[in-house]
Design a protein around this motif. Structure first.
Motif, PDB file in Angstrom:
ATOM      1  N   TRP A 230       0.827  -1.213   0.000  1.00 35.43           N
ATOM      2  CA  TRP A 230       0.000   0.000   0.000  1.00 35.43           C
ATOM      3  C   TRP A 230       0.858   1.258   0.000  1.00 35.43           C
ATOM      4  CZ3 TRP A 230      -4.153  -2.147  -1.399  1.00 35.43           C
ATOM      5  CH2 TRP A 230      -4.563  -3.365  -0.868  1.00 35.43           C
ATOM      6  N   ASP A 231       1.309   1.651  -1.155  1.00 34.42           N
ATOM      7  CA  ASP A 231       2.041   2.902  -1.330  1.00 34.42           C
ATOM      8  C   ASP A 231       1.136   3.846  -2.127  1.00 34.42           C
ATOM      9  OD1 ASP A 231       3.666   5.001  -1.953  1.00 34.42           O
ATOM     10  OD2 ASP A 231       5.290   3.817  -2.807  1.00 34.42           O
ATOM     11  N   PHE A 232       0.526   4.815  -1.433  1.00 34.71           N
ATOM     12  CA  PHE A 232      -0.465   5.695  -2.063  1.00 34.71           C
ATOM     13  C   PHE A 232       0.133   7.019  -2.526  1.00 34.71           C
ATOM     14  CE2 PHE A 232      -3.037   2.846   0.567  1.00 34.71           C
ATOM     15  CZ  PHE A 232      -3.998   2.447  -0.350  1.00 34.71           C
ATOM     16  N   ASP A 233       1.436   7.052  -2.738  1.00 30.45           N
ATOM     17  CA  ASP A 233       2.094   8.258  -3.244  1.00 30.45           C
ATOM     18  C   ASP A 233       1.515   8.586  -4.631  1.00 30.45           C
ATOM     19  OD1 ASP A 233       3.756  10.246  -4.160  1.00 30.45           O
ATOM     20  OD2 ASP A 233       5.616   9.262  -3.541  1.00 30.45           O
ATOM     21  N   PRO A 234       0.936   9.781  -4.823  1.00 25.51           N
ATOM     22  CA  PRO A 234       0.333  10.114  -6.118  1.00 25.51           C
ATOM     23  C   PRO A 234       1.327  10.611  -7.167  1.00 25.51           C
ATOM     24  CG  PRO A 234      -0.014  11.915  -4.581  1.00 25.51           C
ATOM     25  CD  PRO A 234       0.704  10.832  -3.817  1.00 25.51           C
ATOM     26  N   HIS A 235       2.601  10.687  -6.820  1.00 24.71           N
ATOM     27  CA  HIS A 235       3.612  11.240  -7.725  1.00 24.71           C
ATOM     28  C   HIS A 235       3.653  10.440  -9.032  1.00 24.71           C
ATOM     29  CE1 HIS A 235       7.135  13.173  -9.198  1.00 24.71           C
ATOM     30  NE2 HIS A 235       7.487  13.707  -8.041  1.00 24.71           N
ATOM     31  N   PRO A 236       3.420  11.054 -10.192  1.00 24.60           N
ATOM     32  CA  PRO A 236       3.391  10.305 -11.464  1.00 24.60           C
ATOM     33  C   PRO A 236       4.755   9.813 -11.934  1.00 24.60           C
ATOM     34  CG  PRO A 236       3.183  12.652 -11.884  1.00 24.60           C
ATOM     35  CD  PRO A 236       3.127  12.487 -10.397  1.00 24.60           C
ATOM     36  N   LEU A 237       5.840  10.304 -11.304  1.00 23.90           N
ATOM     37  CA  LEU A 237       7.173   9.866 -11.718  1.00 23.90           C
ATOM     38  C   LEU A 237       7.638   8.631 -10.959  1.00 23.90           C
ATOM     39  CD1 LEU A 237       9.064  13.296 -12.079  1.00 23.90           C
ATOM     40  CD2 LEU A 237       7.584  12.110 -13.714  1.00 23.90           C
ATOM     41  N   ARG A 238       6.925   8.272  -9.902  1.00 20.25           N
ATOM     42  CA  ARG A 238       7.282   7.057  -9.169  1.00 20.25           C
ATOM     43  C   ARG A 238       6.959   5.845 -10.036  1.00 20.25           C
ATOM     44  NH1 ARG A 238      10.533   9.040  -5.273  1.00 20.25           N
ATOM     45  NH2 ARG A 238       9.463  10.454  -3.852  1.00 20.25           N
ATOM     46  N   ARG A 239       7.893   4.924 -10.144  1.00 21.03           N
ATOM     47  CA  ARG A 239       7.720   3.784 -11.051  1.00 21.03           C
ATOM     48  C   ARG A 239       6.490   2.961 -10.703  1.00 21.03           C
ATOM     49  NH1 ARG A 239       9.588  -1.613 -11.018  1.00 21.03           N
ATOM     50  NH2 ARG A 239       9.949  -2.475 -13.113  1.00 21.03           N
ATOM     51  N   HIS A 240       6.421   2.497  -9.460  1.00 21.36           N
ATOM     52  CA  HIS A 240       5.298   1.680  -9.016  1.00 21.36           C
ATOM     53  C   HIS A 240       4.731   2.244  -7.718  1.00 21.36           C
ATOM     54  CE1 HIS A 240       6.376  -2.321 -11.279  1.00 21.36           C
ATOM     55  NE2 HIS A 240       5.814  -1.418 -12.050  1.00 21.36           N
ATOM     56  N   THR A 241       3.491   2.695  -7.755  1.00 27.35           N
ATOM     57  CA  THR A 241       2.716   3.009  -6.559  1.00 27.35           C
ATOM     58  C   THR A 241       1.338   2.371  -6.750  1.00 27.35           C
ATOM     59  OG1 THR A 241       1.724   5.048  -7.417  1.00 27.35           O
ATOM     60  CG2 THR A 241       3.889   5.248  -6.359  1.00 27.35           C
ATOM     61  N   PHE A 242       0.498   2.469  -5.738  1.00 27.14           N
ATOM     62  CA  PHE A 242      -0.855   1.935  -5.866  1.00 27.14           C
ATOM     63  C   PHE A 242      -1.559   2.548  -7.067  1.00 27.14           C
ATOM     64  CE2 PHE A 242      -5.401   2.239  -5.086  1.00 27.14           C
ATOM     65  CZ  PHE A 242      -5.736   0.938  -4.727  1.00 27.14           C
ATOM     66  N   TRP A 243      -1.367   3.858  -7.283  1.00 24.11           N
ATOM     67  CA  TRP A 243      -2.093   4.569  -8.339  1.00 24.11           C
ATOM     68  C   TRP A 243      -1.513   4.289  -9.720  1.00 24.11           C
ATOM     69  CZ3 TRP A 243      -6.385   5.598  -6.297  1.00 24.11           C
ATOM     70  CH2 TRP A 243      -6.474   6.027  -4.978  1.00 24.11           C
TER      71      TRP A 243
END
Length: 603
Positions: A230-243
């Motif tokens: 459960w990584d809910f970081d909304p940053h679009p540059l993060r490779r893999h998050t929940f979003w």
């Protein structure tokens, strides 16, 4: 357990098991070649005569893109980046519902052999040809990854000859595809998905026994940070998050299951629309099961190698070799079982390559040959066989390109995102926006594909920095370096050099775009392509008079495609077939597409 770096060749029993899988796959093609004698039409060859039932098609849908990328790449992904990858399971649920309730009823009603035929019906031939060429590029590149990556990984740790394994895979697929057509592909997929599950289960059982129980594996994974769901970081540059995985995954896999010829060709081969929908929902169970097995194998990998990472310590050349290396370590005392894993990995490859070859042959015959020639049905049938052989050989050649793609899972999904996103946008433009015309479709497709290609190629040249990809720590604290150094083979050293060059390029000055645009999560390429295509296409259509055109509403998603409307009618299988025949007769009588007549003169 064997010592580190000790990667012996397989036993005779392992070769027997592996060879049997290839022989049975080829035999299925021979069987359908003989049983299909007398049915020498291209439709029969490419769509199975529209007579398939839900269960085998469901397994074929699961096998088609659950390839060696899943068998080898997903456990390695979990090992390096954690179990957050399993959020794709949630994406699959949304994707199957969207495709079963929107795209499947629409394409099933049209009763066409190629999804790209719709682009001509809705727009014109030019749009159809552009869409077809982008699909061909997408599938040939993806198939190269699927063939090359497992061949290299298994070569390095088991002694299988790299080019021997690669060529054998391509030739067997080409053989049974060209002989038996879609029916052979579907039933070999059924056989191969069983082998994939058997290989996974063997590794899981033995891994749990070696580690002293599932609780040990879970504890090791928890304290090693691998249970990072459960990584809910909304940053679009993060490779893999929940979003990124949920939203990006929905777009990527909708592009695959919704409009990709390889998948659509399967579920429209079912005898009724209800059977087709059932095939998608049964396929969801298979997808979740395969994903669960791959995630558990990844956690076993970490539990076994948490104190001595074989990749960092250079026992193996690349992370994608972790699974074969684990198999050699924990299953070498069980003759035939390592061979079962090899069969598991190559079954994934066979199923995907056969699906790709069959789909490539279908779109080439239906979209690039049939509309521009006057060939008879028999000539089209033999042309279909010839194109199957051609693409089989081409995919073997293109496998060499895959050596430049790095991470197996990311490479595969990036290819689908870069090409699948614009294609999803193009089909959505036609299905849901009556104002769109052929000029808007071409402008939207060209801009959407250019934008995703720009971002995708940029990310290969300037890979995102570790703070964006966030790999988890790996340890070599308890490695026996003297043993490892003495056991490294020359093959591993050569491959290690190659993969180090690919995955860790020499430092160069990074432009500003590399820190933002090129660092966008690869899963967002599909969203980028879809939205860019839609926005550019709608604007161009409105400017060029799209509101004034007269569109045949049969080519738009409508009430007749809704589930409730279908079940209210309580149609029987015979009624369903009659409706499809009536619709096909209607299409055959349409000589000039209204959109084509009005818009093509403006191009």
């Amino acid at each position: 357990m064997s010592g580190p770096g000790d990667t012996n060749h397989f036993s005779p029993w392992d070769y027997v098991v592996f060879a049997l899988v290839l022989l049975i796959s080829a035999a299925i093609g021979v069987y359908y070649a003989f049983t299909g004698r007398g049915k020498t039409t291209s439709k029969e060859f490419l769509t199975g005569g529209r007579s398939m039932s839900a269960f085998p098609v469901a397994l074929s849908l699961t096998a088609s893109f659950m390839s060696a990328v899943t068998v080898l790449g997903t456990p390695a992904e979990i090992y390096r980046f954690g179990a957050i990858f399993s959020i794709f399971g949630l994406s699959f649920i949304f994707v199957v519902i969207i495709c079963a309730e929107i795209f499947l009823p629409f394409f099933y009603r049209l009763n066409i052999a190629s999804t790209y035929e719709y682009l001509e019906l809705r727009f014109n031939k030019c749009v159809r040809v552009i869409g077809t060429f982008i699909f061909i590029i997408q599938m040939v590149l993806y198939t190269g990854v699927v063939i090359y990556a497992p061949s290299l990984a298994l070569n390095q740790v088991s002694g299988f000859n790299l080019w021997g394994a690669l060529v054998a895979t391509g030739l067997v697929c080409t053989f049974y595809c060209s002989l038996g057509g879609l029916k052979a592909v579907v039933w070999t997929d059924v056989f191969q998905i069983v082998i994939m599950l058997a290989g996974f289960i063997a590794i899981i059982i033995r891994g749990v026994v070696v580690q002293g129980g599932i609780q040990t594996i879970i504890n090791d994974s928890y304290y090693g940070g691998r249970l990072n769901f459960w990584d809910f970081d909304p940053h679009p540059l993060r490779r893999h998050t929940f979003w990124t995985i949920l939203i990006g995954g929905i777009f990527v896999w909708t592009g695959i299951y919704g409009v990709n010829q390889a998948q659509v060709q399967r579920y429209i081969s079912c005898k009724t629309r209800l059977q087709a929908k059932l095939s998608l929902y049964i396929n969801l169970i298979g997808l979740l099961l395969i994903m669960a097995c791959a995630v558990i194998c990844g956690l076993i990998l970490y539990s076994v190698y948490k104190d001595c990472d074989p990749w960092t310590s250079k026992i193996i050349a690349a992370p994608d070799q972790l699974m074969p290396y684990l198999v050699i370590n924990i299953l070498r005392d069980y003759p035939g079982v390592p061979g079962l894993f090899v069969a598991c990995a190559f079954s994934g490859t066979l199923s995907t390559v056969s699906s790709s070859i069959n789909a490539l042959a279908a779109v080439t015959v239906e979209d690039l040959i049939k509309p521009f020639t006057n060939l008879t049905e028999k000539q089209l049938f033999w042309t279909s066989k010839g194109m199957t052989t051609f693409y089989g050989l081409l995919c073997i050649v293109m496998a060499a390109v895959a050596s430049l793609m790095g991470n197996m899972v990311q490479a595969a999904l990036s290819i689908f995102a870069m090409a699948g996103g614009p294609l999803l946008g193009l089909f959505s433009l036609g299905m849901f926006f009556p104002c769109s015309n052929s000029l808007g479709a071409i402008v939207g497709m060209v801009i959407g594909f250019s934008v995703t290609l720009w971002a995708g190629i940029g990310s290969q040249i300037y890979p995102p920095l570790p703070e964006m990809t966030r790999p988890l720590p790996l340890s070599i604290a308890r490695c026996e370096f003297s043993t490892m150094d003495s056991n490294l083979s020359s093959n591993t050293e050569i491959a290690g050099t190659m993969f180090t060059t690919i995955m860790q390029p020499p430092f160069t000055e990074r432009p500003l775009l590399a820190e933002y645009w090129y660092s966008l999560s690869y899963l967002y390429f599909s969203i980028l392509g879809t939205l860019t295509t839609l926005i550019a296409g709608i604007i161009a259509s409105l400017i060029s008079g799209g509101l004034k055109q007269h569109i045949n509403k049969d080519y738009l998603f409508g009430k007749q495609d809704l589930t409730w409307d279908y079940f209210t009618c309580c149609k029987s299988e015979k009624d369903d077939k009659d409706d499809r025949l009536e619709w096909k007769t209607h299409l055959d009588q349409v000589h000039d597409n209204p959109a084509f007549t009005q818009d093509s003169t403006n191009l």
